[in-house]
Every structure is written in structure tokens, then in C-alpha cells.
Design a protein around this motif. Structure first.
Motif, PDB file in Angstrom:
ATOM      1  N   GLN A 296       0.919  -1.150  -0.299  1.00 34.46           N
ATOM      2  CA  GLN A 296      -0.047   0.147   0.092  1.00 34.46           C
ATOM      3  C   GLN A 296       0.968   1.284  -0.067  1.00 34.46           C
ATOM      4  O   GLN A 296       1.823   1.395   0.659  1.00 34.46           O
ATOM      5  CB  GLN A 296      -1.151  -0.028   1.133  1.00 34.46           C
TER       6      GLN A 296
ATOM      7  N   SER B  12       0.427   5.863  -0.452  1.00 34.12           N
ATOM      8  CA  SER B  12      -0.418   6.990  -0.529  1.00 34.12           C
ATOM      9  C   SER B  12       0.309   8.212  -1.255  1.00 34.12           C
ATOM     10  O   SER B  12       1.731   8.151  -1.214  1.00 34.12           O
ATOM     11  CB  SER B  12      -0.834   7.453   0.887  1.00 34.12           C
TER      12      SER B  12
ATOM     13  N   SER C  90     -10.763   2.583   1.498  1.00 30.55           N
ATOM     14  CA  SER C  90     -10.029   3.620   0.850  1.00 30.55           C
ATOM     15  C   SER C  90     -10.590   4.554  -0.144  1.00 30.55           C
ATOM     16  O   SER C  90     -10.637   5.669  -0.058  1.00 30.55           O
ATOM     17  CB  SER C  90      -8.663   2.835   0.443  1.00 30.55           C
TER      18      SER C  90
ATOM     19  N   TYR D 231     -12.697   7.747  -0.186  1.00 30.16           N
ATOM     20  CA  TYR D 231     -11.735   9.358  -0.712  1.00 30.16           C
ATOM     21  C   TYR D 231     -12.306  10.005  -1.751  1.00 30.16           C
ATOM     22  O   TYR D 231     -12.212  11.367  -1.702  1.00 30.16           O
ATOM     23  CB  TYR D 231     -10.528   8.778  -0.867  1.00 30.16           C
TER      24      TYR D 231
ATOM     25  N   ASP E 245      -5.153  13.372   1.838  1.00 35.57           N
ATOM     26  CA  ASP E 245      -4.750  12.233   0.598  1.00 35.57           C
ATOM     27  C   ASP E 245      -4.131  11.340   1.370  1.00 35.57           C
ATOM     28  O   ASP E 245      -3.986  10.235   0.727  1.00 35.57           O
ATOM     29  CB  ASP E 245      -3.587  13.399  -0.079  1.00 35.57           C
ATOM     30  N   TYR E 246      -3.405  11.300   2.546  1.00 32.84           N
ATOM     31  CA  TYR E 246      -2.388  10.365   3.201  1.00 32.84           C
ATOM     32  C   TYR E 246      -3.535   9.092   3.830  1.00 32.84           C
ATOM     33  O   TYR E 246      -2.933   8.320   4.031  1.00 32.84           O
ATOM     34  CB  TYR E 246      -1.478  11.039   4.225  1.00 32.84           C
ATOM     35  N   ASN E 247      -4.769   9.409   3.638  1.00 29.72           N
ATOM     36  CA  ASN E 247      -5.627   8.357   4.055  1.00 29.72           C
ATOM     37  C   ASN E 247      -6.351   7.835   2.926  1.00 29.72           C
ATOM     38  O   ASN E 247      -7.393   7.183   3.054  1.00 29.72           O
ATOM     39  CB  ASN E 247      -6.498   8.944   5.083  1.00 29.72           C
ATOM     40  N   TYR E 248      -5.878   8.102   1.629  1.00 33.36           N
ATOM     41  CA  TYR E 248      -6.064   7.198   0.348  1.00 33.36           C
ATOM     42  C   TYR E 248      -5.024   6.527  -0.018  1.00 33.36           C
ATOM     43  O   TYR E 248      -3.950   6.574  -0.304  1.00 33.36           O
ATOM     44  CB  TYR E 248      -6.554   8.043  -0.720  1.00 33.36           C
ATOM     45  N   ASP E 249      -5.304   4.974   0.215  1.00 35.64           N
ATOM     46  CA  ASP E 249      -4.248   3.937  -0.182  1.00 35.64           C
ATOM     47  C   ASP E 249      -4.577   3.316  -1.441  1.00 35.64           C
ATOM     48  O   ASP E 249      -5.689   2.835  -2.046  1.00 35.64           O
ATOM     49  CB  ASP E 249      -4.488   2.826   0.740  1.00 35.64           C
TER      50      ASP E 249
ATOM     51  N   ARG F 198      -0.201   3.168   9.391  1.00 33.82           N
ATOM     52  CA  ARG F 198      -1.659   2.492   8.968  1.00 33.82           C
ATOM     53  C   ARG F 198      -1.827   0.945   9.772  1.00 33.82           C
ATOM     54  O   ARG F 198      -2.931   0.968  10.123  1.00 33.82           O
ATOM     55  CB  ARG F 198      -1.365   1.937   7.407  1.00 33.82           C
TER      56      ARG F 198
END
Length: 598
Positions: free
Chosen positions: A421, A423, A468, A471, A494-498, A541
Motif C-alpha cells: 500500500q 499514499s 480507501s 476518498y 490524501d494520506y488516508n487514500y491507499d 496504517r
């Protein structure tokens, strides 16, 4: 010779006494009738910063040039210092305090260099640039942020030792004794012209998520109970100690939400709840959320009084001013009025005292980040990475997958397929064609995350991807697509979309969240829900950051203590040449009713 403040007050008192004596001789009898005395009043200002994240200079070490963004914000303590000087000149330095709400020693290559490359913990080591700058500016107190723990407790303790002001954390407790591991509060006296000082208490609160996000550094050493609980314990104590004004410096946003799901019984962004539930607080300096809140008022449930909250924008882009007007009533100072505003640091020049103080450190770090570590056959950028499968994100994933495969080789799980994963942490990261420097790799992975391997099933990975994909903003088939409005649904960063490499899938953004993953396949076949996979995943994560399903409770097969950023740098050095043609592939795409969006 100019009159100092004490001499002025003494002279004023003498003149006042003389005038009263003269008036007493000459005034008629009716002048002796009692008249109401004017109320004693005093005003002061508390300035606040938060989420400085290692920014001293108005400089971006990842691009090696002056910082700039679309709004033309500026960053850094050198700018803040100029604003602070202006406020002190206007209000009188003796009528001001300066505090911070945490996340100080992580975030730039300047702060990284003095934690890892030339660490402050070594014998005879340097003084941390953030300590030097904050000492020179004259901070009075700072709360602990969660990122203070990223480099381990020894680095944090050394930084604390180097600061001329206290680091506060009323809810950072020793795991064995459950006593505060840091000072819970600081008490400050402000002189007034009326003979009685104003006592201002600063209560520091940090984020309970530290227990998850920096589990490796704090487990068995410290625990982090909820903000509301600890504020409820300490605020009455501060009032009983004679505090006239109580200000909370909280490394916790105001929204009442959490990003770590049900793994802790505490709220991550609890500043608003503290204001609402704990009586006796006058103002809260808010941090952690990286949002700008000039002034936000919350009514306390018990007293019915407003508590003033303010969050200045991150990295030194803003300075909060809390202005307090006090009146003397029944033998004590009472807050009559309080308000907040923010000042923009792009309105002033950098303070030459601060830039001069740290010029040598700045030059060392600039030289460090410009070291060449390899070459690339093509330019890569994250500009479209939030909505397209881009080679630059594939680079992160191939490095992570290869690292985990090598680590598991010869073991019980060596035969399982390894997925990864990643991001898009920054939409401005780039790997140029030609020479690659440390700053290029560091800009691709700006966080100090480390790498883990977790055991996941096909069904769990499907849930992970569905989570994910929330988002994206739901966009009907045929409706125009504006990339400026397509992402960050429900404020998902953005950093929580993998993106997960090793699988192929479509994300149907016309469908509601939770029903978007289409055609999920592995090696050309529909994904078997019962099949087992190894997921190469960052520790944030894996520890529950972002509250992604299953991964935090999944079996850990391996973990590394080195930052992923350094793993990427080492991989590039070992390869010598990076060729996207050898690893880039389009594994996922956005669709609507089966039609690709791009």
C-alpha cells in the motif's frame, strides 16, 4: 534618561498622592462625599503557534527553494519571531505570553537531520534548531504533540532538556506509576498597575493516538488517557492554586472525531469537547488538525460561559492572538472579555536574528539533501496521483514489496504473494529525469513511517479497498469531472487514500462509498476471499492510523525500524538507475458504470 516601568509607576503613585493631598486642602466640603471608584482593569495577550513541524526558515527542503503555495503562505519561526516582536511592542512585552500546541521536532529535513544524521543525543551533540529558535524568541510553554515521539523518547527528552521553557503533557503518564511523565502545567505571573498580579495557568494536553501511532516507542513506558478526563482533573486544581485565567494548549483538533476507530476509548480531536465539558477554562489553543480557526466559541455546559478556541495554521503560517480583558471583582481578577484572531506570517520579513542564529545548520541540511543518490530514465510526479495510478507511487510500492519479500525469504510465509500500500503524501513530489538527490526521495515520503508486513485475506483486502475508496466524491455517470472537487470526500486527507499494488481493480465513483470496488482480481483471476496475502504497510496504517479495517488486528509477520524514506534512498543507491518501465503498471483506475473517467 528614559523612565523604566517600575520608576514610572512609583512616580505616578507619588504624583497621585500629591494631587490627592492638594485636592484635600482646597476642595469644598461637598467634595468629600463618597464617589464610586473606577473599576480596576488589566488587559494582556497570549500568542500561540502549533504544528511547527521543524520549520524555522521560509524554505522547502524537499524542493530546495523558498516555500510557496497557492495562497502564497509563508512558513517558519523566523517569520513568527517578527510577528511576536510586533505584538510585544504594541502590547508591552510584560503583558504577553507565547505558547505552542505541539508537533515541533518532526516534519522538515532540518529537524530530521538533527534527530538522525547529526543527532542531538550524541555526546557533545548539537542543540536542536527548534530549541535554539524557540529559546531565542522567548516561548513560555509548549504542549507535546504526537510527532514529538516519532524519534523515540531519548530524542524527546534531550530536546526537552535543551528548551528554556517547559514541555507540557498532563495526559502523558508514566506507564508504571500513572504519574505525569512531563510537567502538566506552567503558572505565569503578569504584573499589573494595580498591585495584584494576574496568575495565568497553561495546561498542556497531548493526543491519545500516540499510543497507537508510536506504539513501538511508548509501549510499556507511557500511557495517554483522554483529554477531557485529564482536563477535568487538573483545571480545578489550577483554580484552587489561585489561577485567575486558565488556558489549555491542546494538541487535539476541535471536531470531536478520531482516525483510529475503536482501538482506543478516547477521542483524537477533543478540544471542543474539553471546552464544553470542563468548567473553568477560558481559552484553548488548538493543534493537530492543520486547519485554520481564527476564533471559535464553545459554550460550557456547566457554567454557560463561552470558551474561546483558536487554531493557527500549521508550520508557522499563522500566529494566534488571544486578547483578555480582566476586571477586579470581589478581591480577584475576573475575565470580562476574551477574543481571538490570527496574524498571517506572509505579511512580515524573517527575523534576521533567527535566520542568522541558525544559518550554519541550514547550510548543512541544504548540502545534505542535495546529495545525488542515483539517476532516473524518466521524470515522475505526483500531480495526478490522487486520481490516477502513477509510476511515482508504484516506485514506493515496488521498494516496499521487494523489501518485505527479502525479509520473509526462507521463512514460513515466503511462499505468499506480497502486496503493498502507498499514499500520495504530497501533490508536488517529483523524481526528475537524470540525477536523483536525497531531497527528491525525501519529498516523495516526508513522514518518518517505518515498514511492516501484515497477514491479510482476500476478503479483508476487499474491505480495505472499499474503505480507501470513500476518498472520492460520488460523481454520477455523465456528470462533469472536476479534479479539484473529486477527492477528499468527508475531509479525508490524501494520506488516508491507499492504492494497493499487486491487485487489479476499478473504483466506480458513480456508486456510493462501500460499493465501489469492481473487478477485483489477482493475477488475472477474481480475488479469492479466503486466499492469504502479505501486505507491505507503513506503521501508521498498521497501528490503526486512518482506521482502515482489519490491518491493525492482522498478524504481524515482520517489522523494520528504518524509515521507509531511507529504504527508498537505499534502494535507489543500490540500483543506481531507476527505470519506471521495469515496475510501473496501471493496476487501478476510476470508472463510472464501467467507463474509465480518465
Amino acid at each position: 534618561m528614559p523612565l523604566n516601568r517600575r520608576a514610572f509607576l512609583e512616580a505616578s503613585a507619588a504624583v497621585g498622592a500629591g494631587a490627592a493631598l492638594t485636592a484635600g486642602v482646597a476642595a469644598p466640603a461637598e467634595a468629600h462625599e463618597a464617589r464610586p471608584r473606577p473599576a480596576k482593569r488589566y488587559s494582556f495577550t497570549v500568542m500561540g503557534t502549533t504544528d511547527l513541524h521543524g520549520n524555522v526558515f521560509n524554505w522547502d527542503y524537499f524542493t530546495d527553494k523558498e516555500f510557496d503555495d497557492k495562497a502564497h503562505n509563508d512558513v517558519g519561526l523566523a517569520k513568527i519571531s517578527t510577528l511576536v516582536d510586533q505584538v510585544r511592542a504594541a502590547k508591552g512585552e510584560e503583558n504577553t505570553l507565547l505558547i505552542d500546541a505541539g508537533d515541533t521536532i518532526q516534519g522538515t529535513q532540518l529537524s530530521y537531520y538533527y534527530a538522525k544524521v547529526d543527532p542531538i543525543t550524541q555526546t557533545g551533540g548539537p542543540v536542536h534548531p527548534m530549541a535554539q529558535a524557540m529559546n531565542a524568541i522567548g516561548y513560555d510553554a509548549a504542549a507535546l504533540g504526537n510527532h514529538e515521539f516519532n524519534y523515540g523518547i531519548p530524542v524527546l527528552r534531550k530536546f526537552e532538556e535543551q528548551c528554556d521553557f517547559p514541555l507540557l503533557g498532563a495526559n502523558a503518564l508514566d506507564a508504571k506509576t500513572l504519574r505525569p511523565a512531563f510537567a502538566p502545567y506552567s503558572m505565569h505571573r503578569l504584573r499589573t498597575p494595580h498591585g495584584r498580579d494576574v496568575k495565568v495557568a497553561i495546561l498542556g494536553l497531548t493526543n491519545p493516538g500516540i499510543a497507537i501511532w508510536d506504539k513501538a516507542n511508548v509501549t510499556g513506558k507511557m500511557v495517554f488517557p483522554g483529554l477531557e478526563e485529564q482536563a477535568g482533573k487538573w483545571v480545578p486544581k489550577l483554580r484552587s492554586m489561585g489561577a485567575d485565567v486558565v488556558i489549555v494548549s491542546a494538541h487535539s483538533g476541535s471536531s470531536g472525531t478520531s482516525s483510529y476507530g475503536d482501538q482506543l476509548p478516547y477521542i483524537e480531536n477533543a478540544a471542543g469537547l474539553v471546552a464544553e465539558q470542563v468548567a473553568g477554562i477560558d481559552a484553548i489553543l488548538v493543534g493537530h488538525a492543520h486547519t485554520e480557526i481564527p476564533e471559535y466559541r464553545v459554550k460550557n455546559k456547566e457554567t454557560g460561559k463561552d470558551v474561546v478556541l483558536s487554531e493557527p495554521l500549521k508550520w508557522g503560517q499563522r500566529l494566534t492572538l488571544f486578547d483578555f480583558d480582566l476586571v477586579w471583582e470581589k478581591g480577584r481578577w475576573v475575565v470580562e472579555k476574551a477574543g481571538a484572531q490570527v496574524l498571517n506570517s506572509n505579511t512580515v520579513a524573517e527575523d534576521p536574528e533567527i535566520t542568522g542564529l541558525l544559518a550554519d545548520e541550514h547550510k548543512k541540511v541544504v548540502a545534505y539533501v542535495n546529495q545525488v543518490i542515483g539517476t532516473s530514465t524518466a521524470a515522475m510526479t505526483t500531480a495526478d496521483a490522487p486520481w490516477k495510478d502513477e509510476p511515482i507511487i508504484d516506485l514506493i510500492n515496488v521498494v516496499q514489496a521487494e523489501t518485505v519479500k527479502a525479509a520473509l525469504a526462507g521463512g514460513a510465509y515466503a511462499g505468499l504473494p506480497v502486496l503493498s500500500q502507498a499514499s500520495c503524501f504530497s501533490r508536488t513530489a517529483r523524481i526528475p529525469a537524470g540525477e536523483i538527490s536525497i531531497k527528491d526521495a525525501a519529498g516523495l515520503y516526508p513522514f518518518e513511517n517505518t515498514l511492516e508486513a501484515r497477514l491479510m485475506t482476500g476478503a479483508q483486502l476487499k474491505d480495505y479497498l472499499e474503505y480507501s475508496a470513500k476518498y472520492y466524491v460520488q460523481t454520477a455517470a455523465g456528470a462533469p469531472v472536476d479534479t479539484a472537487k473529486l477527492t477528499n470526500a468527508d475531509n479525508t486527507p490524501d494520506y488516508n487514500y491507499d492504492a494497493v499494488s499487486g491487485l487489479t481493480y476499478d473504483i466506480d465513483i458513480a456508486k456510493p462509498a462501500g460499493q465501489r470496488i469492481v473487478g477485483l482480481s489477482f493475477q488475472g483471476k477474481p480475488l479469492d476471499p479466503a486466499a492469504q496475502f502479505v501486505l507491505a504497510v507503513n506503521n501508521y496504517r498498521a497501528s490503526g492510523g486512518g482506521a482502515f479495517p482489519h490491518v491493525a488486528k492482522a498478524q504481524q509477520l515482520w517489522a523494520n525500524s528504518d524509515e521507509i524514506r531511507n529504504t527508498i534512498i537505499g534502494w535507489v543507491k543500490a540500483k543506481g538507475t531507476v527505470d519506471p518501465g521495469t515496475f510501473a503498471s496501471v493496476d487501478w483506475k476510476l470508472t463510472r458504470d464501467g467507463v474509465p473517467v480518465f
